[in-house]
Scaffold this motif. Structure first.
Motif, mmCIF file in Angstrom:
data_model
loop_
_atom_site.group_PDB
_atom_site.id
_atom_site.type_symbol
_atom_site.label_atom_id
_atom_site.label_comp_id
_atom_site.label_asym_id
_atom_site.label_seq_id
_atom_site.Cartn_x
_atom_site.Cartn_y
_atom_site.Cartn_z
ATOM 1 N N LYS A 1 -16.238 -27.266 -54.557
ATOM 2 C CA LYS A 1 -15.246 -28.034 -53.800
ATOM 3 C C LYS A 1 -14.505 -29.006 -54.723
ATOM 4 C CE LYS A 1 -16.877 -30.939 -50.430
ATOM 5 N NZ LYS A 1 -16.192 -32.239 -50.435
ATOM 6 N N SER A 2 -15.244 -29.688 -55.585
ATOM 7 C CA SER A 2 -14.599 -30.671 -56.477
ATOM 8 C C SER A 2 -13.597 -29.981 -57.400
ATOM 9 C CB SER A 2 -15.652 -31.362 -57.352
ATOM 10 O OG SER A 2 -16.495 -32.142 -56.565
ATOM 11 N N ARG B 1 -9.299 -30.227 -57.505
ATOM 12 C CA ARG B 1 -8.621 -30.606 -58.754
ATOM 13 C C ARG B 1 -7.667 -29.524 -59.226
ATOM 14 N NH1 ARG B 1 -13.126 -33.419 -58.085
ATOM 15 N NH2 ARG B 1 -13.619 -35.277 -59.319
ATOM 16 N N THR C 1 -12.332 -37.168 -51.130
ATOM 17 C CA THR C 1 -11.922 -36.732 -52.465
ATOM 18 C C THR C 1 -10.413 -36.513 -52.489
ATOM 19 O OG1 THR C 1 -14.059 -35.680 -52.774
ATOM 20 C CG2 THR C 1 -12.300 -34.978 -54.248
ATOM 21 N N LYS D 1 -8.433 -39.909 -52.206
ATOM 22 C CA LYS D 1 -8.423 -40.739 -53.405
ATOM 23 C C LYS D 1 -7.664 -40.063 -54.549
ATOM 24 C CE LYS D 1 -12.808 -41.735 -52.358
ATOM 25 N NZ LYS D 1 -14.213 -42.098 -52.557
ATOM 26 N N SER E 1 -17.881 -43.656 -60.014
ATOM 27 C CA SER E 1 -17.278 -42.858 -58.948
ATOM 28 C C SER E 1 -16.281 -41.891 -59.548
ATOM 29 C CB SER E 1 -16.562 -43.775 -57.949
ATOM 30 O OG SER E 1 -15.680 -42.997 -57.158
ATOM 31 N N ALA E 2 -16.587 -40.595 -59.389
ATOM 32 C CA ALA E 2 -15.696 -39.573 -59.948
ATOM 33 C C ALA E 2 -14.358 -39.563 -59.230
ATOM 34 C CB ALA E 2 -16.345 -38.209 -59.842
ATOM 35 N N THR E 3 -14.356 -39.898 -57.943
ATOM 36 C CA THR E 3 -13.094 -39.833 -57.202
ATOM 37 C C THR E 3 -12.151 -40.959 -57.639
ATOM 38 O OG1 THR E 3 -14.201 -41.012 -55.400
ATOM 39 C CG2 THR E 3 -13.979 -38.634 -55.165
ATOM 40 N N ARG F 1 -19.263 -37.051 -62.352
ATOM 41 C CA ARG F 1 -18.818 -35.685 -62.655
ATOM 42 C C ARG F 1 -17.501 -35.704 -63.422
ATOM 43 N NH1 ARG F 1 -18.990 -33.476 -56.731
ATOM 44 N NH2 ARG F 1 -20.697 -34.950 -56.756
ATOM 45 N N ILE G 1 -25.636 -37.205 -56.366
ATOM 46 C CA ILE G 1 -25.384 -38.006 -55.162
ATOM 47 C C ILE G 1 -25.284 -37.139 -53.902
ATOM 48 C CG2 ILE G 1 -22.857 -38.121 -55.574
ATOM 49 C CD1 ILE G 1 -24.859 -41.090 -54.283
ATOM 50 N N ASP G 2 -24.593 -35.999 -54.000
ATOM 51 C CA ASP G 2 -24.404 -35.168 -52.799
ATOM 52 C C ASP G 2 -25.645 -34.352 -52.458
ATOM 53 O OD1 ASP G 2 -21.847 -36.135 -52.561
ATOM 54 O OD2 ASP G 2 -20.907 -34.438 -53.561
ATOM 55 N N GLU H 1 -24.318 -45.982 -52.636
ATOM 56 C CA GLU H 1 -23.077 -45.231 -52.394
ATOM 57 C C GLU H 1 -23.216 -44.219 -51.256
ATOM 58 O OE1 GLU H 1 -19.628 -45.157 -53.963
ATOM 59 O OE2 GLU H 1 -20.579 -47.111 -53.790
ATOM 60 N N LYS I 1 -20.451 -42.363 -47.603
ATOM 61 C CA LYS I 1 -20.042 -40.954 -47.530
ATOM 62 C C LYS I 1 -19.573 -40.608 -46.107
ATOM 63 C CE LYS I 1 -20.893 -40.382 -51.819
ATOM 64 N NZ LYS I 1 -19.773 -40.283 -52.738
ATOM 65 N N ARG J 1 -23.222 -32.185 -44.975
ATOM 66 C CA ARG J 1 -24.454 -32.085 -45.776
ATOM 67 C C ARG J 1 -25.697 -32.483 -44.975
ATOM 68 N NH1 ARG J 1 -22.066 -30.555 -50.397
ATOM 69 N NH2 ARG J 1 -20.267 -31.779 -51.093
HETATM 70 C C1 S3P Z 1 -16.609 -36.070 -55.642
HETATM 71 C C2 S3P Z 1 -17.251 -37.196 -56.084
HETATM 72 C C3 S3P Z 1 -18.317 -37.874 -55.318
HETATM 73 C C4 S3P Z 1 -18.927 -36.924 -54.312
HETATM 74 C C5 S3P Z 1 -17.900 -36.195 -53.510
HETATM 75 C C6 S3P Z 1 -16.984 -35.375 -54.406
HETATM 76 C C7 S3P Z 1 -15.505 -35.512 -56.464
HETATM 77 O O1 S3P Z 1 -17.752 -38.972 -54.632
HETATM 78 O O2 S3P Z 1 -19.800 -37.616 -53.441
HETATM 79 O O3 S3P Z 1 -18.512 -35.306 -52.585
HETATM 80 O O4 S3P Z 1 -15.054 -34.380 -56.207
HETATM 81 O O5 S3P Z 1 -15.089 -36.194 -57.396
HETATM 82 P P1 S3P Z 1 -17.580 -40.452 -55.294
HETATM 83 O O6 S3P Z 1 -16.940 -40.288 -56.600
HETATM 84 O O7 S3P Z 1 -16.682 -41.151 -54.317
HETATM 85 O O8 S3P Z 1 -18.950 -41.028 -55.367
#
Ligand code: S3P
Length: 455
Positions: free
Chosen positions: A21-22, A26, A94, A97, A165-167, A192, A340-341, A364, A368, A414
């Motif tokens: 999904k991530s 992107r 995601t 943001k 936070s990756a997002t 990530r 985290i997920d 965190e 969610k 989830r």
């Molecule tokens: C994600 C980052 C995580 C994760 C989310 C997807 C992403 O969130 O929990 O399901 O794709 O970058 P946060 O970066 O807000 O913790």
């Protein structure tokens, strides 16, 4: 929708999980602002990434869909069109943001709205995007809907994230493409890194450094060390990621690997149901995502990685899991962003393990799709497990002996899937209320589960 889960004796078979999904979000977003056509193979079928495609269409991007192959006809960094009304981000934090970073660099105003769950989630992009020169308004300066009046060029900043936070990081790197000069984001732990990898693949200039006591060191090596130790240190080390602005992105082909966060449900299922043997094919094994494998191994699960290779800059391989006796563990520190997920389903594994499991540093989870600490504690208690709630995690008594109960998804994909897995080893029937939410990331989840239990 209600789904009823009965206990099973074994789970066997070879399965695939939906595309990551991530990475799908992107690839679509970068494709939209790249020059040329980006072909994405294995695009995630879940509701969230589909919402991303719909939002891009509202911004004038042509999207072709052919099964799980998606073609995005990029408009270049500045070619998006002003939308004719609010953009709907649905359930996807995601999307909201990440796209905020892109909209901040446009010369028009956009409004981003989300469903009830998303409207309660903090969008920590508001402050840094304002610092970069966009005008952003939000309810209480933090919650959707967001109104973004873009500005070009943006000001490059160096922003230090209080929580990894990756997002948020990704939103700022995307905004950085519209800034004059170098935009840097610092994180207290590596989250990530799909955005960084993909930006590089699309031709952007990205630099990643690991800062330890003022010295810059190699990130990959440090990640490896951490995964081996399975718990990171806190405080003394940070990661810095920088991107150069006002260049251009070039379209390319992206092959999306299977989502390790979806695979995690079957890794845990395979580990807790005795006599199971499951192979999950072609799963993304990015070092910033695979901590679930290390933690399950530490708990005593037999999980093997086979055929690992690099596909479009992302490590991919098969995961093979067998029924195993699990023992409790501690999950905390800088490893948390890397699983985290997966924490809801790891909590289920912990309830089936011998001895206590402690999860810390995971506050965190409360931000969610639902408050996942509350949701997991509540559902595990309904199933008879001994669980203590902590502000930043939980303590799970372990010992198995779960009993079937009616549990809630709390409108969270989830949570629905994690408790379907718990139902496989409970005594009696488990009823999942709101099971349809699984479609957010994994349409076909219940069918895959049923197939595995029939063999
Ligand atoms: C994600 C980052 C995580 C994760 C989310 C997807 C992403 O969130 O929990 O399901 O794709 O970058 P946060 O970066 O807000 O913790």
């Amino acid at each position: 929708m209600q789904v009823r889960i009965s206990p099973v004796r074994k789970l066997r078979g070879v399965i695939s999980v939906p595309g990551d999904k991530s990475i799908s979000h992107r690839a679509a977003l970068l494709g939209a602002i790249a020059e040329g056509t980006t072909e994405i193979e294995g695009f995630a079928p879940g509701r969230d990434p589909q919402t991303t495609l719909e939002v891009l269409e509202r911004l004038g991007v042509e999207v072709e869909r052919e099964g799980n192959v998606i073609r995005i006809h990029g408009l270049g960094l500045r070619g998006l069109k002003p939308p004719d009304g609010p953009l709907w981000a649905g359930n996807s934090g995601t999307l909201m943001k990440l796209i905020s970073g892109i909209l901040a660099g446009q010369d028009f105003t956009s409004v981003l709205e989300g469903d009830e769950s998303l409207s309660r989630r903090p969008m920590r992009v508001v402050e840094p995007l304002r610092l970069m020169g966009a005008k952003v308004s939000a309810r209480d300066d933090l919650y959707p809907p967001l109104e973004i009046e873009g500005h070009f060029p943006l000001k490059p900043i160096c922003y230090s994230l209080p929580v990894a936070s990756a997002t948020v990081k990704s939103a700022l790197l995307l905004a950085g493409l519209y800034a004059e000069g170098r935009t840097s984001v610092e994180e207290p732990a590596p989250s990530r890194d799909h955005t960084e990898r993909m930006l590089e693949a699309f031709g952007a200039e990205v630099e990643r450094r690991w800062i330890r006591e003022g010295r810059f060191e190699d990130l990959e090596e440090e990640l490896d060390r951490r995964l081996r130790r399975a718990e990171g240190e806190r405080g003394r080390v940070r990661v810095q990621i920088s991107v150069e602005g006002t260049g251009k992105l070039e379209a390319r082909r992206v092959v999306v690997p299977g989502d390790i966060s979806s695979a995690a449900f079957f890794l845990v299922a395979g580990a807790i149901v005795p006599k199971s043997h499951i192979r999950i094919k072609d799963v993304g094994l990015n070092p910033t995502r695979r901590a679930v494998v290390e933690v399950l191994r530490r708990m005593g699960a037999e999980v093997r990685v086979e055929g690992e290779r690099l596909v479009c800059g992302e490590p991919v391989g098969d995961l093979v899991v067998r029924g195993s006796d699990l023992k409790g563990t501690r999950i905390a520190g800088t490893l948390i962003p890397n699983l985290i997920d997966e924490l809801p389903v790891l909590a289920v594994a912990a309830a089936c393990a011998r001895g206590e499991t402690v999860i810390r540093d995971a506050s965190e989870l409360r931000t969610k799709e639902t408050d996942r600490i509350r949701a997991v504690v509540e559902n595990l208690r309904r199933m008879g497990a001994k669980v203590g709630e902590l502000p930043d995690g939980m303590v799970i008594g372990g010992g198995g002996n779960l009993r079937g109960a009616t549990v809630e998804s709390f409108g969270d994909h989830r949570i629905a899937m994690a408790f379907a897995i718990a139902g496989l080893v409970a005594e009696g029937e488990t009823v999942i209320e709101g099971a349809e939410w699984a479609d957010i990331s994994f349409p076909g989840f219940f069918r895959t589960l049923e197939d595995l239990s029939r063999r």
